[in-house]
Design a protein around this motif. Structure first.
Motif, PDB file in Angstrom:
ATOM      1  N   LEU A 263       0.839  -1.213   0.000  1.00  0.00           N
ATOM      2  CA  LEU A 263       0.000   0.000   0.000  1.00  0.00           C
ATOM      3  C   LEU A 263       0.865   1.251   0.000  1.00  0.00           C
ATOM      4  CD1 LEU A 263      -2.962  -0.857   2.394  1.00  0.00           C
ATOM      5  CD2 LEU A 263      -2.680  -1.299  -0.045  1.00  0.00           C
ATOM      6  N   HIS A 264       2.170   1.070   0.137  1.00  0.00           N
ATOM      7  CA  HIS A 264       3.086   2.224   0.153  1.00  0.00           C
ATOM      8  C   HIS A 264       4.109   2.002  -0.962  1.00  0.00           C
ATOM      9  CE1 HIS A 264       5.286   5.570   1.630  1.00  0.00           C
ATOM     10  NE2 HIS A 264       5.836   5.064   2.713  1.00  0.00           N
ATOM     11  N   LYS A 295     -16.623  -4.835  -4.978  1.00  0.00           N
ATOM     12  CA  LYS A 295     -16.315  -4.801  -3.543  1.00  0.00           C
ATOM     13  C   LYS A 295     -16.119  -6.200  -2.959  1.00  0.00           C
ATOM     14  CE  LYS A 295     -16.102  -0.423  -2.972  1.00  0.00           C
ATOM     15  NZ  LYS A 295     -14.740   0.107  -2.881  1.00  0.00           N
ATOM     16  N   ARG A 300      -7.227  -4.541  -6.204  1.00  0.00           N
ATOM     17  CA  ARG A 300      -7.240  -3.089  -6.352  1.00  0.00           C
ATOM     18  C   ARG A 300      -6.365  -2.728  -7.532  1.00  0.00           C
ATOM     19  NH1 ARG A 300      -7.179   0.724  -1.012  1.00  0.00           N
ATOM     20  NH2 ARG A 300      -9.309   0.239  -0.448  1.00  0.00           N
ATOM     21  N   LEU A 301      -6.681  -1.669  -8.180  1.00  0.00           N
ATOM     22  CA  LEU A 301      -5.840  -1.228  -9.279  1.00  0.00           C
ATOM     23  C   LEU A 301      -4.586  -0.603  -8.666  1.00  0.00           C
ATOM     24  CD1 LEU A 301      -6.102  -1.322 -12.311  1.00  0.00           C
ATOM     25  CD2 LEU A 301      -7.100   0.951 -12.249  1.00  0.00           C
ATOM     26  N   GLY A 303      -1.202   1.275  -8.027  1.00  0.00           N
ATOM     27  CA  GLY A 303      -0.697   2.489  -8.674  1.00  0.00           C
ATOM     28  C   GLY A 303      -1.782   3.532  -8.862  1.00  0.00           C
ATOM     29  N   PHE A 304      -2.989   3.229  -8.339  1.00  0.00           N
ATOM     30  CA  PHE A 304      -4.088   4.199  -8.402  1.00  0.00           C
ATOM     31  C   PHE A 304      -4.512   4.590  -6.999  1.00  0.00           C
ATOM     32  CE2 PHE A 304      -4.455   3.848 -12.794  1.00  0.00           C
ATOM     33  CZ  PHE A 304      -5.273   4.876 -13.213  1.00  0.00           C
ATOM     34  N   ARG A 307      -3.551   8.709  -0.577  1.00  0.00           N
ATOM     35  CA  ARG A 307      -4.152   9.258   0.629  1.00  0.00           C
ATOM     36  C   ARG A 307      -4.319  10.772   0.539  1.00  0.00           C
ATOM     37  NH1 ARG A 307      -4.435   7.945   5.920  1.00  0.00           N
ATOM     38  NH2 ARG A 307      -5.472   6.110   5.124  1.00  0.00           N
ATOM     39  N   TYR A 352     -16.667   5.191 -11.086  1.00  0.00           N
ATOM     40  CA  TYR A 352     -16.142   4.700  -9.803  1.00  0.00           C
ATOM     41  C   TYR A 352     -14.862   5.446  -9.434  1.00  0.00           C
ATOM     42  CZ  TYR A 352     -13.910   1.431  -6.488  1.00  0.00           C
ATOM     43  OH  TYR A 352     -13.301   0.876  -5.394  1.00  0.00           O
ATOM     44  N   ARG A 356     -14.396   8.729  -6.651  1.00  0.00           N
ATOM     45  CA  ARG A 356     -13.491   8.545  -5.500  1.00  0.00           C
ATOM     46  C   ARG A 356     -12.179   9.299  -5.668  1.00  0.00           C
ATOM     47  NH1 ARG A 356     -16.684   4.467  -6.148  1.00  0.00           N
ATOM     48  NH2 ARG A 356     -17.561   3.316  -4.383  1.00  0.00           N
ATOM     49  N   ASN A 361      -0.833   7.230  -9.298  1.00  0.00           N
ATOM     50  CA  ASN A 361       0.142   7.819  -8.388  1.00  0.00           C
ATOM     51  C   ASN A 361       1.553   7.625  -8.935  1.00  0.00           C
ATOM     52  OD1 ASN A 361       1.091   5.201  -7.434  1.00  0.00           O
ATOM     53  ND2 ASN A 361      -0.828   5.071  -6.270  1.00  0.00           N
TER      54      ASN A 361
HETATM   55  N1  ACO Z   1      -8.458   0.430  -6.764  1.00  0.00           N
HETATM   56  C1  ACO Z   1      -9.791   0.329  -6.535  1.00  0.00           C
HETATM   57  N2  ACO Z   1     -10.442   1.014  -5.557  1.00  0.00           N
HETATM   58  C2  ACO Z   1      -9.709   1.838  -4.792  1.00  0.00           C
HETATM   59  C3  ACO Z   1      -8.325   1.992  -4.981  1.00  0.00           C
HETATM   60  C4  ACO Z   1      -7.697   1.258  -6.013  1.00  0.00           C
HETATM   61  N3  ACO Z   1      -6.386   1.371  -6.235  1.00  0.00           N
HETATM   62  N4  ACO Z   1      -7.855   2.864  -4.074  1.00  0.00           N
HETATM   63  C5  ACO Z   1      -8.900   3.248  -3.341  1.00  0.00           C
HETATM   64  N5  ACO Z   1     -10.034   2.632  -3.768  1.00  0.00           N
HETATM   65  C6  ACO Z   1     -11.408   2.829  -3.266  1.00  0.00           C
HETATM   66  C7  ACO Z   1     -11.603   2.138  -1.925  1.00  0.00           C
HETATM   67  O1  ACO Z   1     -12.073   0.819  -2.099  1.00  0.00           O
HETATM   68  C8  ACO Z   1     -12.592   3.048  -1.264  1.00  0.00           C
HETATM   69  O2  ACO Z   1     -13.847   2.794  -1.838  1.00  0.00           O
HETATM   70  P1  ACO Z   1     -15.203   2.972  -0.939  1.00  0.00           P
HETATM   71  O3  ACO Z   1     -15.247   4.424  -0.591  1.00  0.00           O
HETATM   72  O4  ACO Z   1     -16.296   2.517  -1.840  1.00  0.00           O
HETATM   73  O5  ACO Z   1     -15.007   2.079   0.259  1.00  0.00           O
HETATM   74  C9  ACO Z   1     -12.161   4.449  -1.731  1.00  0.00           C
HETATM   75  O6  ACO Z   1     -11.537   4.235  -2.998  1.00  0.00           O
HETATM   76  C10 ACO Z   1     -11.197   5.159  -0.780  1.00  0.00           C
HETATM   77  O7  ACO Z   1     -10.058   4.315  -0.580  1.00  0.00           O
HETATM   78  P2  ACO Z   1      -9.270   4.198   0.799  1.00  0.00           P
HETATM   79  O8  ACO Z   1      -8.554   2.881   0.820  1.00  0.00           O
HETATM   80  O9  ACO Z   1     -10.177   4.524   1.920  1.00  0.00           O
HETATM   81  O10 ACO Z   1      -8.250   5.373   0.639  1.00  0.00           O
HETATM   82  P3  ACO Z   1      -6.914   5.560   1.484  1.00  0.00           P
HETATM   83  O11 ACO Z   1      -6.587   7.000   1.432  1.00  0.00           O
HETATM   84  O12 ACO Z   1      -7.043   4.923   2.822  1.00  0.00           O
HETATM   85  O13 ACO Z   1      -5.846   4.693   0.660  1.00  0.00           O
HETATM   86  C11 ACO Z   1      -4.226   4.031  -0.920  1.00  0.00           C
HETATM   87  C12 ACO Z   1      -4.945   5.213  -0.253  1.00  0.00           C
HETATM   88  C13 ACO Z   1      -3.681   3.069   0.149  1.00  0.00           C
HETATM   89  C14 ACO Z   1      -3.043   4.580  -1.719  1.00  0.00           C
HETATM   90  C15 ACO Z   1      -5.236   3.295  -1.854  1.00  0.00           C
HETATM   91  O14 ACO Z   1      -5.700   4.180  -2.840  1.00  0.00           O
HETATM   92  C16 ACO Z   1      -4.625   2.039  -2.501  1.00  0.00           C
HETATM   93  O15 ACO Z   1      -4.657   0.970  -1.911  1.00  0.00           O
HETATM   94  N6  ACO Z   1      -4.066   2.181  -3.760  1.00  0.00           N
HETATM   95  C17 ACO Z   1      -3.406   1.058  -4.398  1.00  0.00           C
HETATM   96  C18 ACO Z   1      -2.006   0.862  -3.824  1.00  0.00           C
HETATM   97  C19 ACO Z   1      -1.031   1.935  -4.269  1.00  0.00           C
HETATM   98  O16 ACO Z   1      -0.936   2.275  -5.444  1.00  0.00           O
HETATM   99  N7  ACO Z   1      -0.254   2.458  -3.285  1.00  0.00           N
HETATM  100  C20 ACO Z   1       0.795   3.448  -3.555  1.00  0.00           C
HETATM  101  C21 ACO Z   1       0.464   4.773  -2.932  1.00  0.00           C
HETATM  102  S1  ACO Z   1       1.650   5.958  -3.404  1.00  0.00           S
HETATM  103  C22 ACO Z   1       2.915   5.671  -2.388  1.00  0.00           C
HETATM  104  O17 ACO Z   1       2.865   5.184  -1.305  1.00  0.00           O
HETATM  105  C23 ACO Z   1       4.207   6.034  -2.914  1.00  0.00           C
END
Ligand code: ACO
Length: 427
Positions: A263-264, A295, A300-301, A303-304, A307, A352, A356, A361
């Motif tokens: 997730l990071h 759901k 999860r996609l 790279g999308f 926070r 979707y 959101r 990213n």
């Molecule tokens: N694909 C599909 N749905 C997503 C994604 C995704 N990549 N990211 C968020 N969502 C949805 C969630 O399911 C949630 O939906 P809901 O409101 O219906 O429940 C909504 O979008 C909000 O997502 P949260 O997880 O609550 O957002 P949060 O800010 O906690 O998480 C994060 C951010 C961890 C980056 C998340 O978007 C994710 O998991 N992305 C994929 C992993 C990723 O690319 N991480 C790299 C981040 S950049 C970095 O660290 C350098």
């Protein structure tokens, strides 16, 4: 703008001062909250909690702005090199020629890593994940540099900063060379900082190292884009570990572990693996878009989403352009890039993702460049750590110089109330 916030609790009204940053961000200073009211705040994931005041990095997630010490990420990626950016982040100003030359020379002077460290590296199986190896080696460095940093002395602080800026790239290179079965290599003083890292990673024992400016420029840009991102998960980890007065290297080692998660920082590896899986599965991006939105499906996609960025990640824009340029310059036609662009296009038009505010990213395109540069997939997050090193150092230094208190959150207990102890026979 008012200069206080008010809270009403149990019929009492409490006043809390506001803190305003140089970009007019507003925080409510609740330092006295528990003492005054007996209550604490609950904020899982710290979505609304400012852990510190910091003068290093400014980002505005709504506007898609990222600046290091006031300079835009776009300017820095275009006009500076990684070592200048590292100096800027850590010490607050861009170095002049003399300062930069001294910084680089001091780093070169510290680039030797104790030979005994090779025995530790040898203990790892080749199959070990490079992030685990890197975190362990960084922690092991403490044993070879046991003097704790006297933070009241700028020169002691400086010495340990150049020491880690010097030794960390050696550890990164060794981590890769161990995996690929290559002899461990040391750097070459005559090369630039990033060029030297590249040489240490990839020089073959039977060949001269040849610099490829396209590769070095791309690497330089990637490292700059990853160099800091204010209070993210790994940086907060570095700060909180350091707040117990654990040393710099130990704090960094913890930060590396935090960065590892998918997730990071681990997202860059996960993105490439996802793109490869989509390609192997016939390249049907729509199928994976549907999975990401379902759901019931944990997919999860990768790279999308972000926070903080709820508009776009400015680093992703720079990286997407760089990916096109680098692949073009190196004459690589990678179908994975087309799949990535297809997914991005679909996501940008999909309700979707739009609702959101999920945008690509920094890691959505970085893996494609790393792959083009010949860096193995499980080394991607290590490259991220290499880039993030100056940010972690800058944040650790700022925290220690300010004398911040130990990081120790509160909780609301939700377990059993007091119960009589039951002896073994009566349970
Ligand atoms: N694909 C599909 N749905 C997503 C994604 C995704 N990549 N990211 C968020 N969502 C949805 C969630 O399911 C949630 O939906 P809901 O409101 O219906 O429940 C909504 O979008 C909000 O997502 P949260 O997880 O609550 O957002 P949060 O800010 O906690 O998480 C994060 C951010 C961890 C980056 C998340 O978007 C994710 O998991 N992305 C994929 C992993 C990723 O690319 N991480 C790299 C981040 S950049 C970095 O660290 C350098």
């Amino acid at each position: 703008m008012a200069d206080s916030a008010f809270l009403e609790l149990n019929g009492e009204r409490y006043e809390f001062p506001l803190v305003t940053g140089t970009e007019n961000e507003v925080g409510i200073d609740i330092k006295a909250l528990r003492a005054l009211t007996g209550a604490v705040t609950i904020d899982p994931g710290y979505k609304n909690t400012g852990s510190c005041e910091s003068a290093i990095t400014y980002l505005d997630g709504e506007q898609g702005i990222l600046r290091y010490r006031g300079y835009s990420i776009e300017d820095l990626a275009e006009k500076a090199d990684f070592l200048e950016v590292a100096y800027l982040l850590i010490f607050g100003e861009l170095p002049n020629e003399e300062e930069l030359a001294k910084f680089h020379q001091d780093i070169k002077d510290e680039s030797h890593v104790d030979e005994e460290m090779k025995k530790i590296l040898d203990g790892f199986p080749k199959s070990a994940h490079p992030m685990g190896v890197l975190s362990s080696l960084t922690s092991a460095l403490v044993a070879f540099n046991p003097t704790s940093v006297d933070v009241s002395s700028e020169s002691a602080m400086y010495n340990s900063i150049v020491r880690i800026m010097a030794k960390f790239p050696v550890l990164v290179a060794w981590t890769l060379r161990k995996k690929s079965g290559s002899p461990l290599d040391y750097g070459d003083d005559s090369l630039g900082y990033v060029e030297n890292i590249h040489k240490m990673m990839f020089k073959r024992p039977n060949q001269e190292y040849k610099k490829n400016p396209v590769v070095i420029d791309a690497l330089d840009k990637l490292l700059i884009l990853h160099a800091d991102h204010e209070q993210n998960c790994s940086t907060s980890t570095v700060r909180i570990v350091g707040s117990s007065h654990a040393g710099l290297f130990a704090s960094l080692s913890a930060g590396i572990s935090a960065l590892w998660g998918p997730l990071h920082g681990g997202a860059n590896q996960a993105v490439l693996e996802m793109l490869e899986a989509i390609q192997e599965d016939g390249g049907d991006t729509k199928k994976y878009m549907a999975k990401a939105k379902d759901k019931e499906d944990p997919f999860r996609l990768m790279g999308f989403g972000h926070r903080v960025y709820k508009n776009f990640d400015p680093r992703a824009r720079i990286i997407k352009k760089a990916a096109d340029e680098v692949l073009g310059d190196l004459g690589i036609d990678d179908p994975i890039l087309d799949i990535a662009k297809g997914l991005e296009q679909e996501a940008l038009e999909d309700d979707y993702f739009v609702k959101r505010k999920l945008y690509p990213n920094v890691d959505f395109y970085s893996g494609i460049i790393y792959r083009a540069l010949g860096i193995p997939t499980d080394m991607f997050t290590v490259m991220f750590a290499l880039g993030r090193l100056p940010g972690w150092i800058a944040q650790w230094r700022e925290m220690r110089l300010k004398g911040e208190p130990i990081g120790r959150p509160r909780q609301i207990y939700t377990g059993e109330n007091y119960r009589e102890f039951k002896d073994l026979q009566s349970r």
